[in-house]
Design a protein around this motif. Structure first.
Motif, mmCIF file in Angstrom:
data_model
loop_
_atom_site.group_PDB
_atom_site.id
_atom_site.type_symbol
_atom_site.label_atom_id
_atom_site.label_comp_id
_atom_site.label_asym_id
_atom_site.label_seq_id
_atom_site.Cartn_x
_atom_site.Cartn_y
_atom_site.Cartn_z
ATOM 1 N N ALA A 48 0.394 -3.915 4.590
ATOM 2 C CA ALA A 48 -0.311 -3.109 5.582
ATOM 3 C C ALA A 48 0.481 -1.884 6.034
ATOM 4 N N GLY A 49 1.784 -1.994 6.134
ATOM 5 C CA GLY A 49 2.587 -0.877 6.616
ATOM 6 C C GLY A 49 3.074 0.060 5.530
ATOM 7 N N HIS A 50 2.706 -0.216 4.265
ATOM 8 C CA HIS A 50 3.214 0.579 3.148
ATOM 9 C C HIS A 50 2.314 1.774 2.842
ATOM 10 N N ALA A 51 2.919 2.816 2.303
ATOM 11 C CA ALA A 51 2.141 3.970 1.834
ATOM 12 C C ALA A 51 1.443 3.623 0.523
ATOM 13 N N GLY A 52 0.477 4.428 0.167
ATOM 14 C CA GLY A 52 -0.226 4.246 -1.093
ATOM 15 C C GLY A 52 -1.247 5.337 -1.277
ATOM 16 N N HIS A 53 -1.882 5.335 -2.416
ATOM 17 C CA HIS A 53 -2.980 6.255 -2.688
ATOM 18 C C HIS A 53 -4.040 5.493 -3.455
ATOM 19 N N ASP A 54 -5.185 6.144 -3.644
ATOM 20 C CA ASP A 54 -6.330 5.520 -4.300
ATOM 21 C C ASP A 54 -5.925 4.646 -5.484
ATOM 22 N N GLN A 61 -5.423 -3.524 8.237
ATOM 23 C CA GLN A 61 -4.592 -3.617 9.429
ATOM 24 C C GLN A 61 -3.601 -4.769 9.392
ATOM 25 N N ASP A 62 -3.738 -5.687 8.419
ATOM 26 C CA ASP A 62 -2.788 -6.795 8.321
ATOM 27 C C ASP A 62 -2.523 -7.104 6.849
ATOM 28 N N GLY A 63 -1.609 -8.033 6.619
ATOM 29 C CA GLY A 63 -1.210 -8.370 5.259
ATOM 30 C C GLY A 63 0.141 -7.773 4.915
ATOM 31 N N PRO A 64 0.798 -8.292 3.862
ATOM 32 C CA PRO A 64 2.160 -7.872 3.522
ATOM 33 C C PRO A 64 2.307 -6.381 3.254
#
Length: 391
Positions: A134-140, A129-132
């Motif tokens: 946090a708002g980025h997409a990603g996968h496993d 929920q936080d950190g640089p």
């Protein structure tokens, strides 16, 4: 929920009610685990995905097993109120959106705790929920990459290998969310207020690597991929091709297990004694000798000779073979439910057995049933449908 259909009690979480905002991967896996343990899980699917013509037919996504589904438009105010009504009598909510999405929908922790202060609010993301990031997409794979775990998986001199999505999505993600929610439920039922569980794949996957960090601290794990005891570097902890092109897995780490392996195969390791076999400088010559030996018989011949006992050798089975392995079949590790072979609930309990209570639902398959439990009249349900708040 008044009028809730009676179901046979099953599992240690019988009596726990969970609202799941539909997502993919680790969130549904966590909800599946809770449902397997007896929780009454209601999945809130998108109204746009409801296809009534499919109701009553098997849904292929096994991660959705064990629960009911209601189709809701979360962006409609009336749809949001339906979800809050579900939350009012629930013990937990699970969501897997990017940070801030449920807040914008009016279904964030503050909104839900206003109607149910004891609610456990479980959040599943890759970055947290936080950190640089946090708002980025990603996968496993991209969640594993910064943790050091992906760097460690693969053969020496070769690029890192994706470990399916079991380490991140399901081990470090969904399973950690389920564990966190149960911990918070335990605390809430002891009298504490509800709270938010921030489950992030980067957190959970890193936690899974704790033992390896311990080995590094002891000087027993190098930074070289494929050059350690547990990553395929050691010849006595690896897989070998057999005469029929299939494989066996060898995991004879401890001296007494290795001694049994050597005795039962008649192998004479080129490296010599026990101390020598642990020296990485001897691993290449030993591996070549083991490879030649295992290539002399078929996989099943080796399994018949070595699997019974403590030589720590097992056949590498494919997806179709696995359910028929004698040990897995005896323990019921796989079950057939609604005509589909699938992994059974785990772990086992001596008094409150976990079971699969229902097959995966199609989106919205139980909308009318759930709205009736919430006290909505047929007229009110029809009005919600007319306004496209539910489907």
């Amino acid at each position: 929920m008044p009028g809730r259909a009676a179901e046979p009690p099953a599992g240690p979480l019988t009596g726990v009610r969970v609202v799941e905002l539909a997502g993919i991967g680790p969130g549904p896996f966590a909800a599946m685990m809770l449902a397997d343990m007896g929780a009454d899980v209601i999945r809130v699917d998108r109204a746009a995905e409801v296809r009534p013509e499919r109701f009553g037919t098997p849904h292929p996504d096994l991660l959705n097993r064990g629960r009911r589904s209601i189709g809701v438009d979360l962006k409609a105010d009336a749809g949001r109120r339906v979800v809050l009504d579900l939350v009012r009598d629930a013990d937990a909510l699970l969501e897997g959106f990017r940070p801030g999405v449920t807040e914008r929908l009016g279904l964030g922790p503050v909104d839900c705790h206003e109607v149910n202060p004891r609610l456990v609010y479980g959040r599943m993301t890759g970055w947290g929920q936080d950190g640089p990031n946090a708002g980025h997409a990603g996968h496993d794979l991209t969640y594993l990459a910064p943790t050091g775990i992906l760097h460690a998986i693969g053969r020496a001199g070769e690029r890192p290998v994706p470990p399916l999505n079991l380490v991140g999505d399901f081990g470090g993600g969904g399973m950690m969310l389920a564990f966190g929610v149960v911990c918070a439920l335990f605390e809430a039922r002891a009298g504490g207020p509800g709270q938010v569980v921030d489950a992030a794949i980067v957190d959970g996957a890193t936690l899974l690597s704790t033992a390896l960090h311990g080995l590094r601290g002891l000087g027993m794990w190098s930074g070289d991929r494929g050059g350690n005891l547990l990553d395929g570097g050691a010849p006595f902890y690896d897989t070998y091709e057999c005469a029929d092109g299939r494989y066996v897995a060898v995991g004879a780490l401890e001296p007494r297990f290795y001694a049994e392996l050597v005795a039962r195969t008649g192998f004479r390791p080129p490296s010599g004694d026990e101390d020598a076999r642990l020296d990485p400088d001897n691993w290449a010559v030993d591996r070549a000798a083991w490879a030649e030996l295992f290539g002399s018989r078929t996989r099943d011949e080796w399994a018949a000779l070595l699997e019974p006992g403590d030589a720590c050798v097992a056949p590498v089975l494919d997806w179709d073979e696995a359910p028929e392995h004698p040990h897995l079949r005896t323990r019921g590790v796989f079950v057939t439910h609604s005509g589909v072979v699938q992994p059974a609930p785990a772990p086992r309990f001596s008094r409150t057995p976990a079971v699969i209570r229902r097959p995966p639902p199609h989106p919205g398959e139980h909308t009318d049933e759930i709205l009736t439990e919430l006290g909505r009249s047929p007229t009110e349900t029809a009005r919600l449908r007319e306004n496209r708040a539910v489907a």
